[in-house]
Design a protein around this motif. Structure first.
Motif, PDB file in Angstrom:
ATOM      1  N   HIS A 114       4.203  48.326  66.044  1.00  0.00           N
ATOM      2  CA  HIS A 114       4.805  47.193  66.761  1.00  0.00           C
ATOM      3  C   HIS A 114       5.707  46.337  65.875  1.00  0.00           C
ATOM      4  N   LEU A 115       5.671  46.548  64.568  1.00  0.00           N
ATOM      5  CA  LEU A 115       6.258  45.581  63.643  1.00  0.00           C
ATOM      6  C   LEU A 115       7.748  45.808  63.379  1.00  0.00           C
ATOM      7  N   PHE A 116       8.524  44.744  63.545  1.00  0.00           N
ATOM      8  CA  PHE A 116       9.961  44.785  63.297  1.00  0.00           C
ATOM      9  C   PHE A 116      10.260  44.584  61.808  1.00  0.00           C
ATOM     10  N   CYS A 117       9.566  45.266  60.969  1.00  0.00           N
ATOM     11  CA  CYS A 117       9.840  45.177  59.529  1.00  0.00           C
ATOM     12  C   CYS A 117       9.272  46.430  58.865  1.00  0.00           C
ATOM     13  N   SER A 118       9.435  46.519  57.559  1.00  0.00           N
ATOM     14  CA  SER A 118       9.081  47.740  56.858  1.00  0.00           C
ATOM     15  C   SER A 118       7.570  47.971  56.783  1.00  0.00           C
ATOM     16  N   VAL A 119       7.142  49.140  57.228  1.00  0.00           N
ATOM     17  CA  VAL A 119       5.721  49.502  57.185  1.00  0.00           C
ATOM     18  C   VAL A 119       5.228  49.507  55.738  1.00  0.00           C
ATOM     19  N   LYS A 120       6.082  49.993  54.843  1.00  0.00           N
ATOM     20  CA  LYS A 120       5.718  50.052  53.423  1.00  0.00           C
ATOM     21  C   LYS A 120       5.447  48.661  52.880  1.00  0.00           C
ATOM     22  N   ASP A 121       6.357  47.718  53.177  1.00  0.00           N
ATOM     23  CA  ASP A 121       6.198  46.342  52.686  1.00  0.00           C
ATOM     24  C   ASP A 121       4.924  45.716  53.237  1.00  0.00           C
ATOM     25  N   VAL A 122       4.644  45.989  54.508  1.00  0.00           N
ATOM     26  CA  VAL A 122       3.462  45.391  55.136  1.00  0.00           C
ATOM     27  C   VAL A 122       2.184  45.945  54.492  1.00  0.00           C
ATOM     28  N   LEU A 123       2.122  47.244  54.321  1.00  0.00           N
ATOM     29  CA  LEU A 123       0.917  47.832  53.707  1.00  0.00           C
ATOM     30  C   LEU A 123       0.732  47.305  52.290  1.00  0.00           C
ATOM     31  N   HIS A 124       1.845  47.203  51.592  1.00  0.00           N
ATOM     32  CA  HIS A 124       1.804  46.685  50.233  1.00  0.00           C
ATOM     33  C   HIS A 124       1.302  45.239  50.230  1.00  0.00           C
ATOM     34  N   GLY A 125       1.819  44.444  51.176  1.00  0.00           N
ATOM     35  CA  GLY A 125       1.416  43.042  51.287  1.00  0.00           C
ATOM     36  C   GLY A 125      -0.059  42.900  51.643  1.00  0.00           C
ATOM     37  N   LEU A 126      -0.528  43.752  52.515  1.00  0.00           N
ATOM     38  CA  LEU A 126      -1.935  43.681  52.916  1.00  0.00           C
ATOM     39  C   LEU A 126      -2.845  44.053  51.737  1.00  0.00           C
TER      40      LEU A 126
END
Ligand SMILES: [Zn+2]
Length: 235
Positions: free
Chosen positions: A119-131
């Motif tokens: 659902h996310l309008f941004c990079s999956v990689k960045d989100v996983l990294h951030g989490l």
């Protein structure tokens, strides 16, 4: 014939969801993937009583469970908190793409998100990294994503793409991508480890049948496949 019992609430009544007969527990509302996650958590003994839990797009069955077991140590976030009016906890507004960066590092023992990344309008990689960054060292993140029988992931982050087009391309009007098998590399690159847990490494077919979950190890990875990331040291 085996009696199907929901492992979460012990309910025995199931109904249709999205053309899947008996997918939804009519007592706690859990779908198959929720029941798989629950069984994984029980099997692995997570979260521990003292853990701080962060849950995105929280399913009702887990809200009820964690509100009871973890009270104020449990936090639930969603982009649309108004969808959770009668919920047992306060679901706070959180935009993962915008707000994750401002969260402190090394804060949470356990993070859970199911079918959120598409659902996310941004990079999956960045989100996983951030989490991974906001997890405490030794903290655990468990997640699932819909993975389709195709090699390559496709996505379209154009905010003006119509809901009709999105449904046509990605199968749902609020999806921005369709994950193919290459997402396994994306996840490995983002988190530094392969965190896919094949269902056969944790369960026997009988346990799934009893919980009303189709047993399809030959179809993995799929939307019920478990990804479990354990943070070792700093990220
Ligand atoms: Zn149930």
């Amino acid at each position: 014939m085996t009696t199907v019992i929901c492992p979460i609430c012990k309910g025995q009544k199931f109904g249709k969801f999205s053309n899947r007969p008996s997918a939804k527990c009519l007592t706690c509302g859990s779908l198959e993937r929720g029941r798989v996650i629950y069984m994984v958590l029980v099997k692995l003994g997570i979260p521990r009583a003292e853990d701080r839990i962060l849950h995105f797009a929280p399913e009702k069955c887990f809200i009820d469970l964690f509100t009871k077991s973890h009270a104020e140590k449990y936090q639930a976030f969603d982009l649309f908190p108004e969808r959770y009016k009668n919920s047992k906890t306060t679901v706070r507004r959180f935009d993962i793409c915008e707000d994750l960066n401002s969260m402190p590092s090394d804060e949470w023992d356990f993070i859970l998100h199911n079918h959120v990344l598409e659902h996310l309008f941004c990079s999956v990689k960045d989100v996983l990294h951030g989490l991974a960054r906001i997890l405490k060292p030794e903290g655990t993140m468990v997640f699932t994503i819909p993975i389709h029988k195709r090699q390559k992931t496709i996505e379209n982050l154009d905010p003006f793409l119509s809901e009709i087009e999105r449904k046509k391309t990605f199968g749902q009007k609020d999806h921005v991508r369709l994950f193919g098998y290459d997402v396994m590399y994306t996840i490995k690159e983002s988190l530094g480890v392969n965190c896919f847990i094949p269902v056969t490494s944790l369960f026997e077919e009988e346990e799934f049948v009893k919980a009303g979950i189709p047993w399809q190890p030959e179809n993995e990875p799929n939307g019920k496949s478990i990804f479990l990331y354990k943070k070792s040291g700093k990220f």
